[in-house]
Motif scaffolding. Structure first.
Motif, mmCIF file in Angstrom:
data_model
loop_
_atom_site.group_PDB
_atom_site.id
_atom_site.type_symbol
_atom_site.label_atom_id
_atom_site.label_comp_id
_atom_site.label_asym_id
_atom_site.label_seq_id
_atom_site.Cartn_x
_atom_site.Cartn_y
_atom_site.Cartn_z
ATOM 1 N N SER A 226 0.781 -1.198 -0.039
ATOM 2 C CA SER A 226 -0.118 -0.019 0.066
ATOM 3 C C SER A 226 0.938 1.028 0.023
ATOM 4 N N ILE A 227 0.539 2.063 -0.752
ATOM 5 C CA ILE A 227 1.388 3.505 -0.988
ATOM 6 C C ILE A 227 1.273 4.257 -0.001
ATOM 7 N N THR A 228 -0.085 4.394 0.508
ATOM 8 C CA THR A 228 -0.415 5.347 1.487
ATOM 9 C C THR A 228 0.118 4.688 2.782
ATOM 10 N N GLN A 229 0.436 3.320 3.171
ATOM 11 C CA GLN A 229 0.950 2.857 4.384
ATOM 12 C C GLN A 229 2.551 3.271 4.221
ATOM 13 N N ILE A 230 3.241 3.320 2.862
ATOM 14 C CA ILE A 230 4.472 3.764 3.160
ATOM 15 C C ILE A 230 4.656 5.227 3.395
ATOM 16 N N GLN A 231 3.724 6.035 3.122
ATOM 17 C CA GLN A 231 3.457 7.578 3.465
ATOM 18 C C GLN A 231 3.414 7.490 4.981
ATOM 19 N N TYR A 232 2.460 6.739 5.520
ATOM 20 C CA TYR A 232 2.155 6.825 6.764
ATOM 21 C C TYR A 232 3.202 6.240 7.944
ATOM 22 N N GLU A 233 3.809 5.142 7.485
ATOM 23 C CA GLU A 233 4.869 4.438 8.497
ATOM 24 C C GLU A 233 6.123 4.112 7.675
ATOM 25 N N GLY A 234 6.158 4.001 6.235
ATOM 26 C CA GLY A 234 7.179 3.526 5.945
ATOM 27 C C GLY A 234 8.375 4.520 5.741
ATOM 28 N N ILE A 235 8.319 5.866 5.842
ATOM 29 C CA ILE A 235 8.991 6.742 5.888
ATOM 30 C C ILE A 235 10.011 6.806 7.155
ATOM 31 N N ALA A 236 9.122 6.514 8.453
ATOM 32 C CA ALA A 236 9.628 6.708 9.663
ATOM 33 C C ALA A 236 10.650 5.636 9.702
ATOM 34 N N LEU A 237 10.181 4.308 9.294
ATOM 35 C CA LEU A 237 10.931 3.038 9.486
ATOM 36 C C LEU A 237 12.242 3.040 8.635
ATOM 37 N N ALA A 238 12.065 3.868 7.472
ATOM 38 C CA ALA A 238 13.252 3.996 6.732
ATOM 39 C C ALA A 238 14.365 4.817 7.335
ATOM 40 N N LEU A 239 13.918 5.791 8.078
ATOM 41 C CA LEU A 239 14.849 6.651 8.885
ATOM 42 C C LEU A 239 15.191 6.195 10.268
ATOM 43 N N ALA A 240 14.821 5.189 10.705
ATOM 44 C CA ALA A 240 15.156 4.563 11.893
ATOM 45 C C ALA A 240 16.635 4.132 11.964
ATOM 46 N N PRO A 241 17.546 4.120 13.098
ATOM 47 C CA PRO A 241 18.933 3.736 12.865
ATOM 48 C C PRO A 241 18.934 2.453 12.448
ATOM 49 N N HIS A 242 18.046 1.412 12.454
ATOM 50 C CA HIS A 242 18.299 0.064 11.721
ATOM 51 C C HIS A 242 17.178 -0.119 10.726
ATOM 52 N N SER A 243 17.310 0.801 9.480
ATOM 53 C CA SER A 243 16.181 0.940 8.664
ATOM 54 C C SER A 243 15.883 -0.391 8.092
ATOM 55 N N ARG A 244 14.369 -0.433 7.742
ATOM 56 C CA ARG A 244 13.805 -1.644 7.617
ATOM 57 C C ARG A 244 12.679 -1.258 6.405
ATOM 58 N N PHE A 245 12.787 -2.234 5.642
ATOM 59 C CA PHE A 245 11.749 -2.094 4.260
ATOM 60 C C PHE A 245 12.299 -1.114 3.326
ATOM 61 N N VAL A 246 13.588 -0.832 3.572
ATOM 62 C CA VAL A 246 13.912 0.380 2.514
ATOM 63 C C VAL A 246 13.930 -0.164 1.154
ATOM 64 N N LEU A 247 14.610 -1.338 0.822
ATOM 65 C CA LEU A 247 14.607 -1.641 -0.675
ATOM 66 C C LEU A 247 13.118 -2.004 -1.068
ATOM 67 N N PHE A 248 12.582 -2.816 -0.162
ATOM 68 C CA PHE A 248 11.483 -3.156 -0.877
ATOM 69 C C PHE A 248 10.195 -1.977 -1.128
ATOM 70 N N ASN A 249 10.220 -1.000 -0.127
ATOM 71 C CA ASN A 249 9.542 0.299 -0.465
ATOM 72 C C ASN A 249 9.892 0.934 -1.613
ATOM 73 N N THR A 250 11.238 1.079 -1.592
ATOM 74 C CA THR A 250 11.667 1.566 -2.700
ATOM 75 C C THR A 250 11.113 0.934 -4.317
ATOM 76 N N GLY A 251 11.340 -0.313 -4.058
ATOM 77 C CA GLY A 251 10.883 -1.019 -5.406
ATOM 78 C C GLY A 251 9.200 -0.920 -5.448
ATOM 79 N N VAL A 252 8.572 -0.845 -4.421
ATOM 80 C CA VAL A 252 7.115 -0.699 -4.732
ATOM 81 C C VAL A 252 6.715 0.611 -5.173
ATOM 82 N N LEU A 253 7.404 1.783 -4.653
ATOM 83 C CA LEU A 253 7.308 2.813 -5.226
ATOM 84 C C LEU A 253 7.574 3.090 -6.776
ATOM 85 N N PHE A 254 8.763 2.587 -7.063
ATOM 86 C CA PHE A 254 9.294 2.565 -8.408
ATOM 87 C C PHE A 254 8.334 1.665 -9.093
ATOM 88 N N ALA A 255 7.692 0.639 -8.792
ATOM 89 C CA ALA A 255 6.925 -0.124 -9.693
ATOM 90 C C ALA A 255 5.532 0.719 -9.785
#
Length: 275
Positions: A226-255
């Motif tokens: 869900s692209i809105t879920q990336i907006q809602y939570e994915g950005i904060a997760l990407a900026l965490a000290p131990h980034s999670r889902f960065v590559l996956f979310n980037t791939g989803v956005l690109f797709a």
């Protein structure tokens, strides 16, 4: 091509809706500031949601990104593409020696330039309202961070948050452009896009309810389709000290951007649409 982009820029700024959306920025920030002032009364300063000057820009963006920014992008694209097509204004542009591809790209680029200006203005004014309505602190805790940070790291966190938020807007603009191109009226375009946003926002909630009865539980990556879920939570997760889902979310956005962008281009450039 530059002349076409300049023309589209002027046409967009000739619309009252563009000026209205910019005029709403101080209103949104003031109302949000009042909300967080009341919210602070029930929180401790150690809570990442406790508003201070240094995190107010992130809090008000996270609050408005899924709704306010997406709706602004929707209105600009619909009036730039769908409304001009239905009223025949695009035919006047096509009298000049520009290709269909150039026209679509110029419209999309102009809207994103306005969105970038809106983005930067929102960031600057959020610091102004933050300084007015909240205290500053030497240390604050950010979302998904275990240790507090000082002013410098907090400022760069805000800049990175806004940058990633704009990337999500680029991706979602491809979907909105596609819907704007295929729609036969502005009402259909607005309704179709809002429908997509509702489905995208509701999907994680529905998945979570089903997950309660599933064993094993679904992989967390499924939520970020869900692209809105990336907006809602994915950005904060990407900026965490131990980034999670960065590559996956980037791939989803690109797709999303690639599939819907190509589809919008192919449909828009069919010459029989304007005959």
């Amino acid at each position: 091509m530059m002349a076409l982009i300049a023309s589209e820029w002027e046409r967009l700024w000739n619309r009252k809706i563009t000026w209205f959306l910019f005029a709403m920025i101080p209103v949104i920030l003031f109302v949000s500031g009042q909300y967080y002032q009341k919210s602070n009364q029930g929180l401790t300063p150690e809570n990442p949601a406790y508003a201070v000057l240094d995190n107010f820009p992130v809090l008000v963006l996270a609050e408005q990104l899924m709704i306010g920014f997406n709706l602004m992008l929707l209105l600009l694209l619909v009036f730039s593409v769908t409304e001009e097509y239905r009223t025949g204004q695009i035919r006047m542009v096509m009298i000049r020696s520009y290709s269909f591809s150039q026209l679509l790209f110029a419209k999309w680029l102009t809207v994103m330039e306005v969105m970038l200006l809106f983005h930067v203005t929102y960031l600057i004014l959020s610091y102004g309202f933050g300084a007015w309505m909240f205290d500053s602190t030497s240390q604050l805790l950010l979302f998904y961070h275990d240790e507090p940070v000082s002013h410098g790291p907090a400022f760069f966190y805000v800049l990175r948050y806004y940058a990633l938020a704009f990337v999500t807007l680029i991706a979602i603009s491809s979907i909105m452009t596609f819907i704007a191109v295929i729609s036969q009226s502005t009402t259909t375009a607005i309704g179709g896009t809002i429908g997509f946003l509702l489905v995208s926002a509701g999907y994680p909630t529905i998945l979570q309810k089903f997950a309660q009865t599933m064993e094993p539980r679904p992989d967390p990556h499924w939520y970020f389709l869900s692209i809105t879920q990336i907006q809602y939570e994915g950005i904060a997760l990407a900026l965490a000290p131990h980034s999670r889902f960065v590559l996956f979310n980037t791939g989803v956005l690109f797709a999303y951007a690639f599939i819907f962008g190509v589809a919008a281009h192919l449909i828009f450039t069919k010459k029989d649409r304007f005959i």
